[in-house]
Scaffold this motif. Structure first.
Motif: not given
Length: 52
Positions: A3-8
């Motif tokens: 898993x990767x962290x993303x920002x939205x």
């Protein structure tokens, strides 16, 4: 699956609804978002709009 962290950005109303569902179901917000994205991606796949 890694898993990767993303920002939205989401509307405040949607964030509040997400928090409420998370609190009532005891399902983490990230998991709820992940499930929602999986559902919409499957719908697009079923319609032939995406292939991956």
């Amino acid at each position: 699956m890694s898993k990767k962290r993303i920002t939205f950005t989401l509307s405040e109303e949607l964030i509040e609804q997400l928090k409420e569902v998370s609190e009532k179901t005891m399902i983490p917000q990230a998991r709820l978002v992940e499930k929602a994205l999986q559902k919409i991606i499957e719908e697009y796949k079923d319609k032939g709009n995406i292939t991956s």
